[in-house]
Design a protein around this motif. Structure first.
Motif, mmCIF file in Angstrom:
data_model
loop_
_atom_site.group_PDB
_atom_site.id
_atom_site.type_symbol
_atom_site.label_atom_id
_atom_site.label_comp_id
_atom_site.label_asym_id
_atom_site.label_seq_id
_atom_site.Cartn_x
_atom_site.Cartn_y
_atom_site.Cartn_z
ATOM 1 N N VAL B 391 0.856 -1.184 0.000
ATOM 2 C CA VAL B 391 0.000 0.000 0.000
ATOM 3 C C VAL B 391 0.890 1.231 0.000
ATOM 4 O O VAL B 391 1.947 1.246 0.625
ATOM 5 C CB VAL B 391 -0.939 -0.006 1.220
ATOM 6 N N GLY B 417 -6.746 -0.472 2.607
ATOM 7 C CA GLY B 417 -5.390 0.031 2.365
ATOM 8 C C GLY B 417 -4.422 -0.497 3.396
ATOM 9 O O GLY B 417 -3.760 0.253 4.102
ATOM 10 N N MET B 419 -1.186 -1.934 4.667
ATOM 11 C CA MET B 419 0.232 -2.214 4.425
ATOM 12 C C MET B 419 0.536 -3.620 4.924
ATOM 13 O O MET B 419 0.013 -4.040 5.955
ATOM 14 C CB MET B 419 1.117 -1.214 5.178
ATOM 15 N N GLY B 443 6.262 -1.926 -1.244
ATOM 16 C CA GLY B 443 7.069 -0.828 -0.712
ATOM 17 C C GLY B 443 7.928 -1.381 0.408
ATOM 18 O O GLY B 443 7.586 -2.406 1.008
ATOM 19 N N SER B 446 5.801 -1.357 3.623
ATOM 20 C CA SER B 446 4.762 -2.390 3.630
ATOM 21 C C SER B 446 5.370 -3.769 3.840
ATOM 22 O O SER B 446 4.892 -4.558 4.661
ATOM 23 C CB SER B 446 3.998 -2.383 2.304
ATOM 24 N N MET B 449 6.243 -5.042 7.218
ATOM 25 C CA MET B 449 5.171 -5.404 8.155
ATOM 26 C C MET B 449 4.848 -6.897 8.163
ATOM 27 O O MET B 449 4.247 -7.390 9.116
ATOM 28 C CB MET B 449 3.912 -4.609 7.835
ATOM 29 N N GLY B 475 6.770 6.199 1.543
ATOM 30 C CA GLY B 475 6.734 7.132 0.417
ATOM 31 C C GLY B 475 5.453 7.925 0.292
ATOM 32 O O GLY B 475 5.476 9.144 0.064
ATOM 33 N N VAL B 477 3.296 8.654 2.537
ATOM 34 C CA VAL B 477 3.198 9.616 3.630
ATOM 35 C C VAL B 477 4.045 10.847 3.295
ATOM 36 O O VAL B 477 3.626 11.996 3.444
ATOM 37 C CB VAL B 477 3.657 8.979 4.958
HETATM 38 C C1 LIG Z 1 -1.150 -0.843 8.356
HETATM 39 C C2 LIG Z 1 -1.024 0.540 7.829
HETATM 40 N N1 LIG Z 1 -0.426 1.490 8.570
HETATM 41 C C3 LIG Z 1 -0.299 2.750 8.085
HETATM 42 C C4 LIG Z 1 -0.783 3.095 6.873
HETATM 43 C C5 LIG Z 1 -0.685 4.508 6.350
HETATM 44 N N2 LIG Z 1 0.163 4.549 5.140
HETATM 45 C C6 LIG Z 1 -0.373 4.593 3.900
HETATM 46 S S1 LIG Z 1 0.799 4.550 2.711
HETATM 47 C C7 LIG Z 1 2.043 4.486 3.837
HETATM 48 C C8 LIG Z 1 3.466 4.407 3.397
HETATM 49 C C9 LIG Z 1 3.780 3.132 2.747
HETATM 50 O O1 LIG Z 1 5.167 3.020 2.642
HETATM 51 P P1 LIG Z 1 5.816 1.905 1.745
HETATM 52 O O2 LIG Z 1 5.215 0.602 2.015
HETATM 53 O O3 LIG Z 1 7.291 1.984 1.876
HETATM 54 O O4 LIG Z 1 5.347 2.291 0.291
HETATM 55 P P2 LIG Z 1 5.665 3.543 -0.635
HETATM 56 O O5 LIG Z 1 4.566 4.530 -0.430
HETATM 57 O O6 LIG Z 1 6.996 4.082 -0.223
HETATM 58 O O7 LIG Z 1 5.663 2.977 -2.000
HETATM 59 C C10 LIG Z 1 1.533 4.511 5.126
HETATM 60 C C11 LIG Z 1 2.355 4.501 6.353
HETATM 61 C C12 LIG Z 1 -1.421 2.055 6.134
HETATM 62 N N3 LIG Z 1 -1.971 2.269 4.934
HETATM 63 N N4 LIG Z 1 -1.503 0.798 6.622
#
Ligand SMILES: Cc1ncc(C[n+]2csc(CCOP(=O)(O)OP(=O)(O)O)c2C)c(N)n1
Lengths: 163, 566
Positions: B391, B417, B419, B443, B446, B449, B475, B477
């Motif tokens: 996500v 959504g 992660m 990501g 993600s 986790m 990213g 965020v």
């Molecule tokens: C379990 C969970 N916690 C927090 C969020 C809020 N959130 C949405 S996108 C994101 C960043 C995701 O980072 P990453 O997986 O590295 O992906 P990128 O956006 O960098 O591609 C977060 C923290 C979420 N969607 N799900």
């Protein structure tokens, strides 16, 4: 699209199982709606109950709610209506303080005007029962308040039947 | 026949055609595991209950059949919650079986007791707590029926440990247990279908919007047929991605917050919108009141509670998408006077040409995520591959740049959504479709986790490919902090930890870090042939942003093609 907010009744016929009230009320809660009164009672069919919810909302929201509640697998039937379009009755038990004997006369006059019953009479308290349309119950209670002190009060919330 | 509750559960699962379950045991579910010992149902041991729920979900989304996950009472059950909520939001049929403390201990705050039925009530279609082993055949039949019929969704069955042990005489039946649930699709109002056909045929700028409901109903062929019959362009929601091949000339791709700009423009300019199996999520529509404002809106959905929930429509048709589309096609075949839409189609082509090149901009070092995803898209064979996502930016880049060519080939957590969903969902999808290549585009945040299930993937021999678009950041965020919080970046950098190549190797998987597109392509081709899971760590820049973008709460007309000049 503002719509008129008024007392609305949701009537559900449900399977009588643990959790069914929780599930239906959680659907109502999720819409952020406060439940003003609930009645739950058996129907003529074994294992089937009727639950009635009184809420204050508009007709759009109530339609949404009804469709959401319809999806609950233990709900057999659901419908809604503005309270004013239904036969509705409510029962209230009211305990009042009587500080002087003349109070009793006023209360007796009031009960006969509203066709209420005195359930119990003590030296300094009286317990009164009234059955009627919810609005009448409310106005009885309001009038009582002006003459005496209400010590305790229990209302059933409306039970309803379509006209 | 005399059986234990646990044996009755296994038999019930077999009667439903279940061949594989995902789980993680504990005290309160051990009788069921003991019964599984004697059965030929395959058990996949996850390393976290959140993952076993996502695996069951991935299995369901890839195959269309219900996925089953098992956990013990208390923490096992509560760890399932995120997975169940994820399945609920995207209407995925999973059956969660949880152990519970013995009946006489319930309500006494016993060791590892949690009121899981109370906890999951708002995020399941229905949930049961068994009070006797005798109920098992009926409850399981009912649970599978509820999960898979009408609008699908998760169902939980909580089984006290003594019910699993209880020996009872059991008759297996196909009888159901609920008076208030009709598994058959609602009857379609044919007059409304006629009306819809007429409006569609006479419209000048029709647009079809297809959602996840088309996928669950298996209506993709009808959808394409109808589109071709009307010569109407088709946009999809995130959940609908793939229900029409995205290289089909009438396909516009995804609408919404990160939808294709030309698809969003088509929504703005269409005069008739036929929305099928969508729930008008705010991420798809932007500001509700402005959505397809001038258009006559027809909404086909199996769930009447979706009608007029978010977007007010002109003509709701409640019913199964496949059936409604079939009836529509029947009406439209031979309909005289269907208008030609060449002007409309050309107008959309203009939009497409206008916006296509502008979404490509690159910044900073590293590989470009769009290029990486396009390479994956080119290398994967249609019909023989599945993509899942994490996500965040990775998910939206995948939605924009991956060309899905068949339904159920793109699996992502849209509604919740979540992660961490991508990797375990990929494992579940691979179990459902062992002959397909399954790729999780993820990501770094993600993947962190749920990465512990690399152990599951290696030990249970479920090879998938994980492509981490590694920006050392949360990213998406960062993107919001950049655009909406004046670049005040806080708590969104991940510091480049851990080293995913070494991490993969530590789990016995393969790891690689390509530094050029050629290297990436080479690594990916290798991974497609590999019999063990490969984690490909792709360095990308923190400055990469997802465009197009419609800012939250704004109408689709305000789509940003690139970073606003401030
Ligand atoms: C379990 C969970 N916690 C927090 C969020 C809020 N959130 C949405 S996108 C994101 C960043 C995701 O980072 P990453 O997986 O590295 O992906 P990128 O956006 O960098 O591609 C977060 C923290 C979420 N969607 N799900």
């Amino acid at each position: 699209m503002s719509q008129k907010v008024e007392p609305m009744v949701i009537i559900t016929v449900v399977e009588d199982r643990p959790g069914v009230l929780y599930k239906v009320s959680s659907v109502i809660r999720r819409k952020g709606i406060n439940i003003d009164a609930i009645t739950v009672a058996p129907t003529t069919e074994a294992g089937v109950s009727k639950m009635t919810f009184l809420v204050n909302t508009d007709s759009n929201t109530i339609n949404q709610l009804v469709r959401q509640i319809e999806k609950v697998p233990t709900v057999i039937l659901v419908g809604s209506s503005p309270l004013k379009n239904l036969h509705s009755r409510e029962l209230a038990l009211i305990k009042v303080n009587v500080s002087k004997p003349s109070d009793k006369e006023v209360i007796y006059a009031l009960t006969s005007k509203f066709k209420a019953q005195v359930v119990e009479e003590e030296a300094f308290t009286m317990t009164i029962e009234i059955v009627g349309p919810p609005s009448e119950v409310t106005s009885f209670i309001n009038q009582l308040k002006t003459t005496t002190e209400i010590v305790d009060l229990a209302r059933t919330g409306p039970v309803v039947l379509s006209r | 026949m005399l059986v234990s509750g646990a044996e009755a559960i296994v038999r019930s699962l077999k009667r439903e055609g279940v061949r594989v379950v995902f789980g993680l045991p504990g005290g309160a579910i051990l009788p069921l595991y003991d019964a599984l010992y004697d059965s030929d149902i395959k058990h996949v041991l996850g390393r976290h209950e959140q993952c076993v729920a996502h695996m069951a979900d991935g299995f369901a989304r890839a195959s269309g059949r219900p996925g089953v996950c098992i956990a013990t009472s208390g923490p096992g059950a509560t760890n399932l919650v995120t997975g169940i909520a994820t399945a609920y939001m995207d209407s995925s049929p999973i059956i969660a079986i949880t152990g519970q403390v013995a009946r006489y201990m319930i309500g006494k705050d016993a060791f590892q007791e949690a009121d899981i039925v109370g906890i999951v009530t708002p995020i399941t279609k229905y949930s049961f707590q068994l009070t006797s082993a005798r109920e098992i055949p009926r409850v399981f039949k009912t649970a599978f029926t509820i999960a898979t019929t009408r609008r699908p969704g998760p169902v939980l069955i909580d089984v006290p440990v003594d019910v699993q042990r209880e020996q009872v005489e059991i008759e297996f039946t196909d009888e159901m247990d609920l008076k208030g649930y009709n598994p058959n699709p609602p009857r379609v109002d044919e007059d409304k279908v006629k009306k819809a056909a007429k409006v569609l045929a006479e419209s000048e700028r029709p647009l079809i919007l297809a959602g996840g409901g088309v996928k669950w109903s298996g209506a993709h062929e009808e959808l394409v047929k109808l589109a071709e019959l009307l010569m109407a362009p088709v946009a999809t929601t995130l959940m609908g991605k793939g229900v029409i091949a995205e290289d089909h000339p009438l396909s516009l791709g995804m609408i919404g917050m990160h939808g294709k700009a030309h698809a969003n423009y088509a929504v703005l300019e269409c005069d008739t919108l036929l929305a099928v199996g969508v729930r008008f999520s705010d991420r798809s529509t932007g500001k509700f009141d402005e959505f397809a404002k001038g258009a006559y809106k027809i909404h086909v959905d199996i769930d009447s509670a979706e009608i007029n929930k978010n977007v007010i429509v002109d003509l709701p048709i409640v019913g199964d998408a496949k059936e409604v589309l079939r009836l529509l096609i029947k009406e439209l075949i031979g309909f005289q006077g269907t208008k030609p839409h060449s002007a409309w189609i050309n107008r959309i082509k203009e939009f497409k040409a206008m916006f296509e090149c502008e979404t490509e901009g690159s910044v900073g070092g590293g590989l470009k995520p769009s290029m990486v995803i396009k390479t994956i898209s080119r290398l994967l064979e249609p019909g023989k591959s599945i993509v899942t996502t994490g996500v965040g930016q990775n998910q939206m880049w995948s939605a924009i740049h991956y060309i899905a060519k068949s339904p159920r080939s793109f699996i992502t957590s849209g509604g919740l959504g979540t992660m961490g969903f991508g990797f375990p969902a990929a494992l579940g999808a691979k179990v459902a479709c062992p002959d397909k290549v399954v790729v999780d585009i993820d990501g770094d945040g993600s993947f962190l986790m749920t990465e512990q299930d690399l152990a599951t993937s290696v030990t249970e021999n479920i090879p998938v490919i994980v492509v981490i678009l590694n920006n050392s950041a949360l990213g998406m965020v960062r993107q919001w902090q950049h655009l909406l919080y004046r670049r005040r970046f806080i708590a969104s950098s991940l510091g480049g930890v851990p080293d995913f190549v070494k991490l993969a190797q530590a789990f016995g998987a393969e790891g690689a870090r390509p530094n050029s597109y050629e290297e990436f392509e080479e690594t990916f081709k290798q991974a497609m042939k590999s019999e063990i899971t490969t984690v490909i760590d792709v360095p990308i820049s923190q400055e990469e942003r997802v465009f197009p973008m419609v800012l939250p709460g704004r109408p689709l007309s305000e789509v940003l093609i690139s970073e606003p000049k401030s």
